[in-house]
Design a protein around this motif. Structure first.
Motif, mmCIF file in Angstrom:
data_model
loop_
_atom_site.group_PDB
_atom_site.id
_atom_site.type_symbol
_atom_site.label_atom_id
_atom_site.label_comp_id
_atom_site.label_asym_id
_atom_site.label_seq_id
_atom_site.Cartn_x
_atom_site.Cartn_y
_atom_site.Cartn_z
ATOM 1 N N GLY A 96 0.803 -1.224 0.000
ATOM 2 C CA GLY A 96 0.000 0.000 0.000
ATOM 3 C C GLY A 96 0.835 1.272 0.000
ATOM 4 O O GLY A 96 0.292 2.363 -0.189
ATOM 5 N N GLU A 97 2.143 1.136 0.226
ATOM 6 C CA GLU A 97 2.999 2.326 0.345
ATOM 7 C C GLU A 97 4.087 2.382 -0.706
ATOM 8 O O GLU A 97 5.018 3.179 -0.584
ATOM 9 C CB GLU A 97 3.652 2.354 1.720
ATOM 10 N N VAL A 98 3.956 1.553 -1.724
ATOM 11 C CA VAL A 98 5.023 1.496 -2.725
ATOM 12 C C VAL A 98 5.230 2.860 -3.383
ATOM 13 O O VAL A 98 6.363 3.334 -3.512
ATOM 14 C CB VAL A 98 4.724 0.414 -3.785
ATOM 15 N N GLU A 99 4.140 3.505 -3.777
ATOM 16 C CA GLU A 99 4.306 4.795 -4.471
ATOM 17 C C GLU A 99 4.925 5.836 -3.542
ATOM 18 O O GLU A 99 5.792 6.615 -3.947
ATOM 19 C CB GLU A 99 2.981 5.276 -5.055
ATOM 20 N N ALA A 100 4.481 5.852 -2.297
ATOM 21 C CA ALA A 100 5.050 6.793 -1.325
ATOM 22 C C ALA A 100 6.529 6.497 -1.089
ATOM 23 O O ALA A 100 7.359 7.420 -0.986
ATOM 24 C CB ALA A 100 4.274 6.727 -0.012
ATOM 25 N N LEU A 101 6.865 5.223 -1.046
ATOM 26 C CA LEU A 101 8.275 4.854 -0.862
ATOM 27 C C LEU A 101 9.110 5.294 -2.061
ATOM 28 O O LEU A 101 10.201 5.867 -1.909
ATOM 29 C CB LEU A 101 8.422 3.341 -0.674
ATOM 30 N N LEU A 102 8.592 5.028 -3.260
ATOM 31 C CA LEU A 102 9.353 5.398 -4.466
ATOM 32 C C LEU A 102 9.494 6.911 -4.568
ATOM 33 O O LEU A 102 10.554 7.427 -4.939
ATOM 34 C CB LEU A 102 8.691 4.811 -5.718
ATOM 35 N N ALA A 159 18.384 12.304 4.698
ATOM 36 C CA ALA A 159 17.640 11.868 5.884
ATOM 37 C C ALA A 159 16.766 10.661 5.556
ATOM 38 O O ALA A 159 16.364 10.444 4.410
ATOM 39 C CB ALA A 159 16.779 13.012 6.398
ATOM 40 N N LEU A 160 16.471 9.905 6.596
ATOM 41 C CA LEU A 160 15.561 8.755 6.463
ATOM 42 C C LEU A 160 14.143 9.294 6.251
ATOM 43 O O LEU A 160 13.619 9.991 7.121
ATOM 44 C CB LEU A 160 15.641 7.956 7.760
ATOM 45 N N PRO A 161 13.510 8.999 5.113
ATOM 46 C CA PRO A 161 12.162 9.525 4.881
ATOM 47 C C PRO A 161 11.179 9.026 5.944
ATOM 48 O O PRO A 161 11.250 7.868 6.376
ATOM 49 C CB PRO A 161 11.800 8.962 3.505
ATOM 50 N N ALA A 162 10.262 9.913 6.338
ATOM 51 C CA ALA A 162 9.313 9.577 7.406
ATOM 52 C C ALA A 162 8.501 8.337 7.062
ATOM 53 O O ALA A 162 8.211 7.511 7.939
ATOM 54 C CB ALA A 162 8.393 10.772 7.667
ATOM 55 N N VAL A 163 8.137 8.197 5.779
ATOM 56 C CA VAL A 163 7.310 7.058 5.381
ATOM 57 C C VAL A 163 8.042 5.731 5.618
ATOM 58 O O VAL A 163 7.445 4.728 6.026
ATOM 59 C CB VAL A 163 6.853 7.198 3.902
ATOM 60 N N LEU A 170 11.096 -13.717 -1.843
ATOM 61 C CA LEU A 170 10.768 -12.332 -1.470
ATOM 62 C C LEU A 170 10.214 -11.623 -2.694
ATOM 63 O O LEU A 170 10.912 -11.464 -3.703
ATOM 64 C CB LEU A 170 12.006 -11.601 -0.944
ATOM 65 N N ASN A 171 8.964 -11.216 -2.595
ATOM 66 C CA ASN A 171 8.275 -10.559 -3.712
ATOM 67 C C ASN A 171 8.093 -9.079 -3.442
ATOM 68 O O ASN A 171 8.257 -8.609 -2.310
ATOM 69 C CB ASN A 171 6.916 -11.236 -3.922
ATOM 70 N N HIS A 172 7.737 -8.379 -4.482
ATOM 71 C CA HIS A 172 7.446 -6.947 -4.438
ATOM 72 C C HIS A 172 6.485 -6.640 -3.270
ATOM 73 O O HIS A 172 5.398 -7.215 -3.209
ATOM 74 C CB HIS A 172 6.788 -6.569 -5.769
ATOM 75 N N GLY A 173 6.904 -5.790 -2.369
ATOM 76 C CA GLY A 173 6.044 -5.394 -1.247
ATOM 77 C C GLY A 173 6.188 -6.237 0.004
ATOM 78 O O GLY A 173 5.605 -5.913 1.036
ATOM 79 N N ASP A 174 6.983 -7.306 -0.075
ATOM 80 C CA ASP A 174 7.173 -8.140 1.122
ATOM 81 C C ASP A 174 8.128 -7.465 2.107
ATOM 82 O O ASP A 174 9.079 -6.772 1.699
ATOM 83 C CB ASP A 174 7.773 -9.504 0.749
#
Ligand code: SIN
Ligand code: FE2
Length: 214
Positions: free
Chosen positions: A29-35, A92-96, A171-175
């Motif tokens: 659910g956070e892939v876009e925010a992470l990218l 910096a380490l992103p908050a997300v 290990l898959n995408h999002g794991d």
């Protein structure tokens, strides 16, 4: 009690060892925010291939964010507050990322995990990571939280001795995989990434490992 989305819709967490938990799809659910968060990090601290203390070029390209970043050169493996390429502090380490790591660690039974380092690894098809222990951190009481994005990989999860038999974990995408406690110093690695094209990330795998290094 309110069930999380993970309980209702997603695959269940899997305990792989006494202090190791795989959270399938936990980051989906956070892939876009992470990218989005990684883009400026990688602009400031681009991918690079480091060399082992023995002088071998590492197949994995890497970067870091956080107060500390993992580096390797002829002087050895260590954490450094400065990016050796720029001479500047790591981004910096992103908050997300911080929040996601804390939630994943808590799901796995490690409350109050506050990482200060995130190693960002980049794998092309064929890239592997040989068996190693994560032992450059100060406090082995803190877990490692690993987030996988892009092409799938087979993670080798061994024992406390290099020669111990290793489990093979997809290990898959999002794991998200969390290991700590008595599993903290297990040897681990990644088999050569199989050729493929991931619908979001193309021909690559990106792995983020969050650590409390200092
Ligand atoms: C690592 O051990 O640093 C990375 C593991 C992975 O890429 O899954
Ligand atoms: Fe590692």
């Amino acid at each position: 009690m309110i069930q999380s989305d993970l309980d209702l819709f997603g695959p269940q967490p899997q305990r792989l060892a006494s202090h190791t938990v795989l959270l399938p799809g936990f980051a989906l659910g956070e892939v876009e925010a992470l990218l989005d968060a990684l883009r400026p990090v990688l602009r400031a601290a681009p991918w690079r291939h480091m060399h082992t203390p023995g002088g071998q070029r590492m197949a994995v390209a890497l970067s870091n964010c956080g107060a500390l970043g993992w580096v390797s050169d002829e002087r050895g493996y260590r954490y450094s507050p400065l990016d050796p390429l720029s001479g500047q502090p790591w981004p910096a380490l992103p908050a997300v990322l911080l929040a996601l790591a804390g939630r994943a660690a808590a799901q796995a039974g490690f409350e109050g995990f506050v990482p200060d380092a995130c190693l960002i690894n980049h794998y092309l098809p064929g890239t592997r990571l040989s068996l190693h222990q994560d032992r450059d951190e100060r406090d082995f009481g803190q877990p490692i939280v690993s987030i996988s994005l892009g092409l799938p990989a087979v993670f080798l999860f061994g024992g406390l001795q290099r020669a111990d038999r290793a489990q093979r974990i997809a290990l898959n995408h999002g794991d998200v995989l969390v290991w700590g406690g008595e599993d903290r110093l297990r040897f681990h690695g990644v088999l050569p990434v199989k050729p493929g094209v991931h619908p979001r990330l193309g021909e690559r795998r990106i792995n983020l490992t969050l650590r409390k290094a200092g």
